[in-house]
Design a protein around this motif. Sequence first.
Motif, mmCIF file in Angstrom:
data_model
loop_
_atom_site.group_PDB
_atom_site.id
_atom_site.type_symbol
_atom_site.label_atom_id
_atom_site.label_comp_id
_atom_site.label_asym_id
_atom_site.label_seq_id
_atom_site.Cartn_x
_atom_site.Cartn_y
_atom_site.Cartn_z
ATOM 1 N N ARG A 150 19.179 8.289 -25.961
ATOM 2 C CA ARG A 150 18.547 8.200 -24.678
ATOM 3 C C ARG A 150 18.269 8.767 -23.782
ATOM 4 O O ARG A 150 17.616 8.951 -22.430
ATOM 5 N N GLY A 195 15.630 9.875 -23.885
ATOM 6 C CA GLY A 195 13.783 10.071 -24.504
ATOM 7 C C GLY A 195 13.807 11.353 -24.945
ATOM 8 O O GLY A 195 12.250 10.782 -25.489
ATOM 9 N N VAL A 235 11.530 5.446 -28.391
ATOM 10 C CA VAL A 235 11.848 5.405 -27.444
ATOM 11 C C VAL A 235 10.634 4.227 -26.023
ATOM 12 O O VAL A 235 10.169 5.491 -26.222
ATOM 13 N N ASN A 236 10.222 3.468 -26.517
ATOM 14 C CA ASN A 236 8.921 3.376 -25.889
ATOM 15 C C ASN A 236 8.966 2.828 -24.459
ATOM 16 O O ASN A 236 9.956 1.687 -23.937
ATOM 17 N N GLN A 237 8.713 2.880 -23.293
ATOM 18 C CA GLN A 237 9.116 1.679 -21.753
ATOM 19 C C GLN A 237 7.780 0.523 -21.689
ATOM 20 O O GLN A 237 6.803 0.594 -21.741
ATOM 21 N N LYS A 238 8.256 -0.810 -21.613
ATOM 22 C CA LYS A 238 7.745 -1.776 -21.493
ATOM 23 C C LYS A 238 7.376 -1.769 -19.888
ATOM 24 O O LYS A 238 8.504 -1.724 -19.189
ATOM 25 N N ARG A 239 6.549 -1.674 -18.864
ATOM 26 C CA ARG A 239 6.089 -2.974 -18.107
ATOM 27 C C ARG A 239 7.268 -4.145 -17.551
ATOM 28 O O ARG A 239 6.874 -4.732 -19.011
ATOM 29 N N SER A 249 10.660 -4.668 -16.174
ATOM 30 C CA SER A 249 10.892 -3.592 -17.356
ATOM 31 C C SER A 249 11.781 -3.302 -17.867
ATOM 32 O O SER A 249 13.460 -3.207 -17.325
ATOM 33 N N ARG A 250 12.192 -2.568 -19.894
ATOM 34 C CA ARG A 250 12.534 -2.371 -19.633
ATOM 35 C C ARG A 250 11.981 -0.886 -20.972
ATOM 36 O O ARG A 250 11.435 -1.114 -21.402
ATOM 37 N N SER A 251 13.265 -1.012 -21.597
ATOM 38 C CA SER A 251 12.695 0.432 -22.990
ATOM 39 C C SER A 251 13.833 -0.770 -24.454
ATOM 40 O O SER A 251 14.255 -1.378 -24.587
ATOM 41 N N LEU A 298 13.535 0.149 -28.680
ATOM 42 C CA LEU A 298 13.197 1.300 -29.573
ATOM 43 C C LEU A 298 12.478 0.806 -30.548
ATOM 44 O O LEU A 298 11.993 -0.683 -30.859
#
Length: 91
Positions: free
Chosen positions: A37, A39, A52-56, A73-75, A77
């Motif tokens: 959580r 990061g 945890v990767n961030q998707k645009r 956008s979303r996180s 795992l």
Amino acid sequence: MTKTDLVEAIYERVGLSRKEAAKAVDSVLEIIKDSLRRGEKVKISGFGNFVVNQKRARRGRNPQTGDPLIIGSRSVLSFKASDILKQRLCG
């Protein structure tokens, strides 16, 4: 394998009571969740890495209507198995 299976394995191998084993498993999972959580990467030696990767945000379309829409956008795992784990599983 489920959380209950982990508790049972710790009970049998380590000799803790089922209640103590369940508490240990819960504690470890909470620590991992809290770290993710925040990061942080979670690396378990000989097992693998959780990140945890961030998707645009991106353009997409509704598959039923074909109407264009924006996917927010979303996180996400991700897990990458260590070479040791891969060798044990595959060879």
